[in-house]
Scaffold this active site. Structure first.
Site, PDB file in Angstrom:
ATOM      1  N   GLU A 190       0.842  -1.192   0.000  1.00 15.30           N
ATOM      2  CA  GLU A 190       0.000   0.000   0.000  1.00 15.30           C
ATOM      3  C   GLU A 190       0.880   1.246   0.000  1.00 15.30           C
ATOM      4  O   GLU A 190       2.058   1.192   0.368  1.00 15.30           O
ATOM      5  CB  GLU A 190      -0.866   0.020   1.261  1.00 15.30           C
ATOM      6  CG  GLU A 190      -1.894  -1.081   1.316  1.00 15.30           C
ATOM      7  CD  GLU A 190      -2.846  -1.047   0.134  1.00 15.30           C
ATOM      8  OE1 GLU A 190      -3.575  -0.067  -0.030  1.00 15.30           O
ATOM      9  OE2 GLU A 190      -2.853  -2.010  -0.641  1.00 15.30           O
ATOM     10  N   LYS A 205     -10.463  -5.577   4.145  1.00 19.72           N
ATOM     11  CA  LYS A 205     -10.967  -6.674   3.297  1.00 19.72           C
ATOM     12  C   LYS A 205     -11.856  -7.614   4.121  1.00 19.72           C
ATOM     13  O   LYS A 205     -12.894  -8.083   3.640  1.00 19.72           O
ATOM     14  CB  LYS A 205      -9.785  -7.426   2.684  1.00 19.72           C
ATOM     15  CG  LYS A 205      -8.974  -6.552   1.718  1.00 19.72           C
ATOM     16  CD  LYS A 205      -7.640  -7.198   1.376  1.00 19.72           C
ATOM     17  CE  LYS A 205      -6.842  -6.357   0.413  1.00 19.72           C
ATOM     18  NZ  LYS A 205      -5.444  -6.801   0.272  1.00 19.72           N
TER      19      LYS A 205
HETATM   20  N1  HSE Z   1      -1.256  -4.093  -0.420  1.00 17.21           N
HETATM   21  C1  HSE Z   1      -2.173  -5.098  -0.814  1.00 17.21           C
HETATM   22  C2  HSE Z   1      -1.534  -6.461  -0.554  1.00 17.21           C
HETATM   23  C3  HSE Z   1      -2.503  -4.931  -2.284  1.00 17.21           C
HETATM   24  O1  HSE Z   1      -0.327  -6.524  -0.300  1.00 17.21           O
HETATM   25  O2  HSE Z   1      -2.229  -7.451  -0.570  1.00 17.21           O
HETATM   26  C4  HSE Z   1      -3.785  -5.598  -2.684  1.00 17.21           C
HETATM   27  O3  HSE Z   1      -4.881  -5.130  -1.962  1.00 17.21           O
END
Ligand code: HSE
Length: 438
Positions: A190, A205
């Site tokens: 991110e 999530k």
């Molecule tokens: N930063 C997130 C990960 C990207 O590493 O899964 C996908 O949402």
């Protein structure tokens, strides 16, 4: 049939890939959607950076509001990320009667309830497959493929960066910071990598998965969140000796008292398939009453896998454009008037087994004192491992596995053990899940 016209917000890694895949696979996509789909306008902060090669016929502007207010645009693709201006743009697109496809998990987790209410009023779709587990069609699988079932639990490795770090620590003994930098260079992490390492990305999530699994409102603040920054290489090694792997899991489980929503490092028996999901890959294990367990595995991050999910959503919306709004697939899988409030359990009420690691004086009676505290708190010990101290050292490391108990019992026991003179430093604690459908 008239082509479907898209407005793209954000031409970063995923935006550029979405434009390229829509162009390169245009014929196959049109065969599936029943009409052609084309981006007619895109926005990016630096117009000078242009569009990817071969997509320069798309009008590029710097003001994203120009795209959401463009009367020609049928579907807005929001790939900017973050809360603002993404929220204002999505609300404006909906107000203008446009459908929205987004990969923005933070936006859906925190503002999804108001976004979906507004979309419902305006009769438009807001879809977000790419927000969870990158390219894996997990939202569609739970929302549609499993719609005959009562979902009992969802447990997933839903942050690729965190899984990549834990895998490299275990396999190569690499330094945490070094692996994180590699994940950033590969475009997995991110913008703020603490979102990956401290579990916030996974909590976004999990919050979304819980809503579509159980038909409850999105409640990001109720997700218990613990990151991987306190997992040490020695825990990874001891867990391996006991037959476990440490994974950063997001778990949502329906119980008689309420719903558990939690993200934390977890010991999983190494023989489980999900314990063998390594690197940047994601996997989600769903326990459903009629299907039983099913596991969904694939790339959880990266440009093309995420674009794959974004475009599948675009095709779905394109197919439903002529359908009566009342007969479309509901945003959160359940009909809006059927979303119910079920209590979310505080972490102290959650029941799991535990792995403990502590450093103690190596002398008679120490183990007895520790096991007495465990007994006083009604905690049954499943396994104990004591490492023989190296010569000349008077302190030993004790590793314990407990049976399943309420978190509050463990909190009380750890407080009492930490207070013993013979115990040095913190008692390290990691939760254990057998994931065998109990
Ligand atoms: N930063 C997130 C990960 C990207 O590493 O899964 C996908 O949402």
């Amino acid at each position: 049939m008239k082509p479907v016209k898209l407005g793209l917000l954000g031409v970063g890694t995923v935006g550029a890939s979405t434009a390229m895949v829509l162009k390169n696979n245009a014929a196959e996509i049109a065969r599936r959607a029943g009409r052609s789909i084309e981006i007619i306008q895109a926005s990016r902060r630096s117009v000078a950076a242009g569009m990817p090669q071969g997509c320069d016929n798309i009008s590029l502007v710097s003001d994203p509001f120009e795209v959401v207010n463009n009367p020609e645009v049928d579907i807005v693709i929001e790939l900017i990320g973050g809360y603002e201006p993404a929220l204002k743009l999505v609300m404006q697109a909906i107000a203008n009667g446009k459908h929205v496809v987004t990969a923005n998990k933070a936006l859906i987790a925190l503002h999804g309830n108001e976004i979906f209410a507004q979309a419902q009023r305006k009769g438009v779709n807001v879809v977000f497959e790419a927000a969870v587990a990158g390219g894996i069609p997990i939202i569609k699988s739970i929302r549609e493929g499993l719609s005959a079932n009562h979902i009992e639990s969802v447990a997933g490795i839903i942050n690729g960066t965190g899984n990549f770090i834990l895998t490299e620590m275990r396999d190569k003994g690499r330094d945490f910071g070094d692996v994180l930098r590699e994940a950033q260079d590969l475009g997995y992490a991110e913008a703020d990598p603490t979102f990956d390492v401290e579990g916030i990305d996974a909590a976004h999530k999990l919050c979304i998965l819980s809503s579509i699994a159980f038909g409850i409102p999105l409640q990001f603040d109720a997700v218990y969140t613990e990151g991987i920054s306190r997992v040490f290489t020695e825990d990874v090694v001891y867990a391996g000796q006991l037959g476990y792997r440490i994974k950063h899991l997001g778990i949502a489980r329906r119980t008689g008292e309420g719903i558990e929503m939690r993200v934390h490092p977890t010991l999983i028996p190494h023989k489980r398939l999900i314990a063998n999901v390594d690197g940047v890959m994601n996997a989600v294990l769903v326990q459903a009453d009629k299907l039983g367990p099913s596991l969904y595995y694939g790339a959880g991050a990266g440009a093309d896998p995420t674009a794959s999910a974004v475009i599948a959503d675009i095709i779905d919306v394109a197919r439903t454009i002529t359908t009566d709004a009342q007969n479309r697939v509901p945003h959160l899988a359940f009909q809006p008037d059927q979303i119910v409030e079920i209590p979310i359990l505080p972490i102290t009420e959650v029941q799991t087994a535990y792995y403990l690691r502590m450093r103690v004086e190596d002398r008679p009676g120490v183990m007895a004192e520790i096991t007495r505290i465990m007994g006083d708190n009604d905690i049954s010990i499943e396994a104990i491992l004591q490492k023989e101290p190296e010569s000349g050292v008077t302190r030993a490391t004790i590793i314990m596995l407990t049976q399943k108990i309420r978190e509050q019992q463990m909190v009380d026991a750890i407080e009492a053990i930490t207070g013993l003179d013979v115990v040095h430093g913190e008692v390290h604690r990691i939760r254990v899940e057998t994931l065998d459908g109990d």
